[in-house]
Design an enzyme around this catalytic site. Structure first.
Site, PDB file in Angstrom:
ATOM      1  N   ASP A 114       0.820  -1.209   0.000  1.00  0.00           N
ATOM      2  CA  ASP A 114       0.000   0.000   0.000  1.00  0.00           C
ATOM      3  C   ASP A 114       0.856   1.262   0.000  1.00  0.00           C
ATOM      4  O   ASP A 114       0.471   2.268  -0.572  1.00  0.00           O
ATOM      5  CB  ASP A 114      -0.895   0.035   1.255  1.00  0.00           C
ATOM      6  CG  ASP A 114      -2.018  -0.982   1.174  1.00  0.00           C
ATOM      7  OD1 ASP A 114      -2.296  -1.456   0.058  1.00  0.00           O
ATOM      8  OD2 ASP A 114      -2.616  -1.300   2.218  1.00  0.00           O
ATOM      9  N   TYR A 157     -17.336  -7.804   0.064  1.00  0.00           N
ATOM     10  CA  TYR A 157     -16.572  -8.100  -1.160  1.00  0.00           C
ATOM     11  C   TYR A 157     -15.446  -9.065  -0.780  1.00  0.00           C
ATOM     12  O   TYR A 157     -14.267  -8.687  -0.733  1.00  0.00           O
ATOM     13  CB  TYR A 157     -15.999  -6.810  -1.774  1.00  0.00           C
ATOM     14  CG  TYR A 157     -17.030  -5.699  -1.905  1.00  0.00           C
ATOM     15  CD1 TYR A 157     -18.063  -5.781  -2.845  1.00  0.00           C
ATOM     16  CD2 TYR A 157     -16.987  -4.583  -1.071  1.00  0.00           C
ATOM     17  CE1 TYR A 157     -19.015  -4.789  -2.933  1.00  0.00           C
ATOM     18  CE2 TYR A 157     -17.941  -3.583  -1.162  1.00  0.00           C
ATOM     19  CZ  TYR A 157     -18.960  -3.692  -2.087  1.00  0.00           C
ATOM     20  OH  TYR A 157     -19.912  -2.707  -2.169  1.00  0.00           O
ATOM     21  N   SER A 192     -12.104   1.042   8.427  1.00  0.00           N
ATOM     22  CA  SER A 192     -11.312   0.596   9.564  1.00  0.00           C
ATOM     23  C   SER A 192     -10.324   1.693   9.969  1.00  0.00           C
ATOM     24  O   SER A 192     -10.164   2.696   9.269  1.00  0.00           O
ATOM     25  CB  SER A 192     -10.623  -0.726   9.232  1.00  0.00           C
ATOM     26  OG  SER A 192      -9.649  -0.522   8.249  1.00  0.00           O
ATOM     27  N   ARG A 198      -8.587   9.459  11.194  1.00  0.00           N
ATOM     28  CA  ARG A 198     -10.045   9.302  11.098  1.00  0.00           C
ATOM     29  C   ARG A 198     -10.730   9.503  12.450  1.00  0.00           C
ATOM     30  O   ARG A 198     -11.954   9.678  12.504  1.00  0.00           O
ATOM     31  CB  ARG A 198     -10.358   7.903  10.543  1.00  0.00           C
ATOM     32  CG  ARG A 198      -9.743   7.683   9.184  1.00  0.00           C
ATOM     33  CD  ARG A 198      -9.801   6.246   8.711  1.00  0.00           C
ATOM     34  NE  ARG A 198      -9.389   6.188   7.312  1.00  0.00           N
ATOM     35  CZ  ARG A 198      -9.511   5.133   6.529  1.00  0.00           C
ATOM     36  NH1 ARG A 198     -10.022   4.019   6.989  1.00  0.00           N
ATOM     37  NH2 ARG A 198      -9.137   5.178   5.279  1.00  0.00           N
ATOM     38  N   ALA A 255      -2.235   4.458   2.989  1.00  0.00           N
ATOM     39  CA  ALA A 255      -1.870   5.397   1.911  1.00  0.00           C
ATOM     40  C   ALA A 255      -3.190   6.039   1.481  1.00  0.00           C
ATOM     41  O   ALA A 255      -4.098   6.161   2.300  1.00  0.00           O
ATOM     42  CB  ALA A 255      -1.189   4.632   0.786  1.00  0.00           C
ATOM     43  N   ALA A 256      -3.321   6.438   0.219  1.00  0.00           N
ATOM     44  CA  ALA A 256      -4.620   6.960  -0.231  1.00  0.00           C
ATOM     45  C   ALA A 256      -5.664   5.856  -0.058  1.00  0.00           C
ATOM     46  O   ALA A 256      -5.352   4.675  -0.227  1.00  0.00           O
ATOM     47  CB  ALA A 256      -4.528   7.371  -1.695  1.00  0.00           C
ATOM     48  N   SER A 257      -6.883   6.246   0.278  1.00  0.00           N
ATOM     49  CA  SER A 257      -7.920   5.227   0.467  1.00  0.00           C
ATOM     50  C   SER A 257      -8.519   4.816  -0.870  1.00  0.00           C
ATOM     51  O   SER A 257      -8.771   5.646  -1.737  1.00  0.00           O
ATOM     52  CB  SER A 257      -9.032   5.764   1.359  1.00  0.00           C
ATOM     53  OG  SER A 257     -10.128   4.888   1.304  1.00  0.00           O
ATOM     54  N   PHE A 258      -8.806   3.518  -0.984  1.00  0.00           N
ATOM     55  CA  PHE A 258      -9.402   3.006  -2.227  1.00  0.00           C
ATOM     56  C   PHE A 258     -10.813   3.543  -2.445  1.00  0.00           C
ATOM     57  O   PHE A 258     -11.338   3.476  -3.536  1.00  0.00           O
ATOM     58  CB  PHE A 258      -9.452   1.475  -2.185  1.00  0.00           C
ATOM     59  CG  PHE A 258      -8.093   0.840  -2.188  1.00  0.00           C
ATOM     60  CD1 PHE A 258      -7.449   0.582  -3.385  1.00  0.00           C
ATOM     61  CD2 PHE A 258      -7.441   0.519  -1.009  1.00  0.00           C
ATOM     62  CE1 PHE A 258      -6.188   0.008  -3.401  1.00  0.00           C
ATOM     63  CE2 PHE A 258      -6.180  -0.050  -1.006  1.00  0.00           C
ATOM     64  CZ  PHE A 258      -5.546  -0.304  -2.211  1.00  0.00           C
ATOM     65  N   ARG A 259     -11.437   4.064  -1.389  1.00  0.00           N
ATOM     66  CA  ARG A 259     -12.857   4.419  -1.503  1.00  0.00           C
ATOM     67  C   ARG A 259     -13.117   5.714  -2.284  1.00  0.00           C
ATOM     68  O   ARG A 259     -14.218   5.935  -2.746  1.00  0.00           O
ATOM     69  CB  ARG A 259     -13.520   4.536  -0.139  1.00  0.00           C
ATOM     70  CG  ARG A 259     -13.052   5.696   0.692  1.00  0.00           C
ATOM     71  CD  ARG A 259     -13.916   5.943   1.921  1.00  0.00           C
ATOM     72  NE  ARG A 259     -14.117   4.802   2.816  1.00  0.00           N
ATOM     73  CZ  ARG A 259     -13.173   4.206   3.518  1.00  0.00           C
ATOM     74  NH1 ARG A 259     -11.940   4.641   3.441  1.00  0.00           N
ATOM     75  NH2 ARG A 259     -13.445   3.193   4.312  1.00  0.00           N
TER      76      ARG A 259
HETATM   77  N1  UDP Z   1     -15.274  -0.456   2.836  1.00  0.00           N
HETATM   78  C1  UDP Z   1     -16.609  -0.571   2.529  1.00  0.00           C
HETATM   79  N2  UDP Z   1     -17.499  -0.661   3.549  1.00  0.00           N
HETATM   80  C2  UDP Z   1     -17.131  -0.640   4.859  1.00  0.00           C
HETATM   81  C3  UDP Z   1     -15.761  -0.526   5.149  1.00  0.00           C
HETATM   82  C4  UDP Z   1     -14.858  -0.429   4.117  1.00  0.00           C
HETATM   83  O1  UDP Z   1     -16.999  -0.608   1.363  1.00  0.00           O
HETATM   84  O2  UDP Z   1     -18.010  -0.714   5.723  1.00  0.00           O
HETATM   85  C5  UDP Z   1     -14.319  -0.349   1.744  1.00  0.00           C
HETATM   86  C6  UDP Z   1     -13.760   1.064   1.697  1.00  0.00           C
HETATM   87  O3  UDP Z   1     -14.557   1.864   0.918  1.00  0.00           O
HETATM   88  C7  UDP Z   1     -12.375   0.877   1.164  1.00  0.00           C
HETATM   89  C8  UDP Z   1     -12.011  -0.529   1.592  1.00  0.00           C
HETATM   90  O4  UDP Z   1     -13.216  -1.174   1.988  1.00  0.00           O
HETATM   91  O5  UDP Z   1     -12.371   0.941  -0.245  1.00  0.00           O
HETATM   92  C9  UDP Z   1     -11.025  -0.569   2.720  1.00  0.00           C
HETATM   93  O6  UDP Z   1     -11.490   0.271   3.740  1.00  0.00           O
HETATM   94  P1  UDP Z   1     -10.628   0.576   5.018  1.00  0.00           P
HETATM   95  O7  UDP Z   1     -11.265   1.677   5.759  1.00  0.00           O
HETATM   96  O8  UDP Z   1     -10.389  -0.677   5.781  1.00  0.00           O
HETATM   97  O9  UDP Z   1      -9.216   0.980   4.411  1.00  0.00           O
HETATM   98  P2  UDP Z   1      -8.744   2.204   3.513  1.00  0.00           P
HETATM   99  O10 UDP Z   1      -8.410   1.657   2.171  1.00  0.00           O
HETATM  100  O11 UDP Z   1      -9.808   3.213   3.456  1.00  0.00           O
HETATM  101  O12 UDP Z   1      -7.559   2.691   4.255  1.00  0.00           O
END
Ligand code: UDP
Length: 365
Positions: A114, A157, A192, A198, A255-259
């Site tokens: 990451d 997922y 998380s 956060r 790192a950058a978040s995938f969301r």
């Molecule tokens: N995620 C999600 N629903 C949740 C928690 C996480 O869809 O209830 C997705 C979130 O959008 C991200 C990925 O799971 O793309 C990992 O989330 P997390 O917060 O664990 O890590 P991040 O990549 O944001 O540091």
């Protein structure tokens, strides 16, 4: 026309600061003219190597242990056998194999962790990473494996977040079920504790649950309630269910978040906290035009939510522009194009002849 004129009016002056920020940002913004909307980031990543007269084999050797080692020889892709995260490698290889017949010979290191690998204090090396700090890491950005496959994996997922093409469809459909007027007027976050940046939002939510619903979920590192800020972990929420909320929060994680990219497709208003961590497409999206920038302290969040509640049309317009940007410029074909231009430029800058290594495996679809 009248609406256009009046939309930035602020009778009591209370919100003039935010109104001006939006107005100025929108008037300064120039949409991409070429199909290659992310060219500036690629240029920025290669600047250092151009200034050094190219990438030399000794630079490459500095990075050899920092990621997966690939070679392209005569339109065939080879990889050092071991891959630390097989599904992430597969996600990346999907894009490279799609382009293989158009790519010249080259040799590259693709980091599947990451976090980035090349910092000011480390030896310079041409390492590809999916995310980095805008100032301070010299990695060359590539589009995350998760555009195709490789996670992260969470309850809804289980095989990992991927298939951006499918998400684009499902999230667009879900956004139609939750048009702006129907969305809940509340801030929302589920994720998380990959970064304690956060925490302030989680604490605000505990104090003012009607304003923001923000809770920590488990990740693989979870051991006790301490890892969810002294509360039991919340259930995970699908990306699709995020579309019910008007205001969606994004934070850096490791790192950058995938969301980040998914949130826009809900056509909700994205509150993006902090500006240090990027993926290749972030800098083409602009604060106040496509999303609301928020400081890491989050001190202004209460004000921002009140401002947008009172100026719903401005919130809706930013949300529209954000969604439209992602749908128009961040399609799967744009991701492939980024990979193509990235690898072509990299190969052109590389100054050594790539040789076969019998210990490498051929990578096929
Ligand atoms: N995620 C999600 N629903 C949740 C928690 C996480 O869809 O209830 C997705 C979130 O959008 C991200 C990925 O799971 O793309 C990992 O989330 P997390 O917060 O664990 O890590 P991040 O990549 O944001 O540091």
């Amino acid at each position: 026309m009248n609406h256009e004129k009046n939309k930035y009016k602020n009778p009591n002056g209370k919100w003039s600061k935010y109104i001006r920020l939006i107005k100025d940002a929108v008037s300064m913004y120039k949409p991409c003219k070429t199909e290659d909307c992310f060219l500036l980031q690629r240029r920025a990543d290669f600047r250092l190597w151009i200034d050094r007269g190219g990438i030399h084999e000794s630079d490459f050797q500095n990075g050899i242990k920092l990621g997966e080692h690939y070679k392209i020889i005569n339109h065939t892709l080879y990889r050092k056998k071991e891959c630390i995260f097989p599904s992430r490698c597969k996600g990346n290889e999907h894009f490279i194999l799609q382009l293989i017949n158009q790519l010249p010979d080259m040799e590259m290191i693709i980091n599947t962790h990451d976090w980035p690998k090349v910092y000011k204090y480390s030896a310079l090396a041409p390492v590809f990473s999916f995310s980095k700090q805008i100032n301070g890491s010299y990695d060359i950005l590539y589009p995350a494996w998760s555009f195709w496959e490789g996670g992260p994996a969470i309850g809804p997922y289980p095989t990992g977040i991927g298939r951006w093409d499918i998400f684009t469809q499902t999230l667009t459909k879900e956004a139609e079920l939750w048009p702006w007027e129907k969305k809940l007027k509340q801030g929302f976050f589920r994720g998380s504790r990959t970064s304690n940046e956060r925490d302030p939002l989680i604490l605000l939510s505990r104090e003012q649950p009607m304003l923001v619903d923000a809770q920590y979920t488990k990740n693989q590192a979870w051991k006790s309630n301490e890892d969810t800020l002294n509360a039991p972990p919340a259930a995970e929420v699908t990306m699709e269910d995020h579309c019910r909320y008007k205001y969606l929060f994004n934070f850096r994680g490791i790192a950058a978040s995938f969301r980040f990219k998914h949130l826009f497709l809900c056509e909700s208003l994205v509150f993006h906290v902090g500006d240090e961590w990027i993926e290749f497409f972030y800098p083409a999206m602009k604060p106040w035009v496509h999303y609301v920038p928020v400081s890491k302290s989050l001190v202004e969040v209460g004000d921002l939510l009140q401002f947008f509640n009172e100026n719903d049309h401005l919130a809706k317009e930013i949300a529209n522009r954000g969604q439209s940007f992602v749908r128009t410029y961040l399609r799967m074909s744009d991701v492939s194009l980024y990979w193509y231009n990235l690898l072509k430029r990299y190969a052109k800058l590389s100054k050594w002849k790539v040789l076969k290594d019998p210990s490498f495996i051929e990578v096929k679809l």
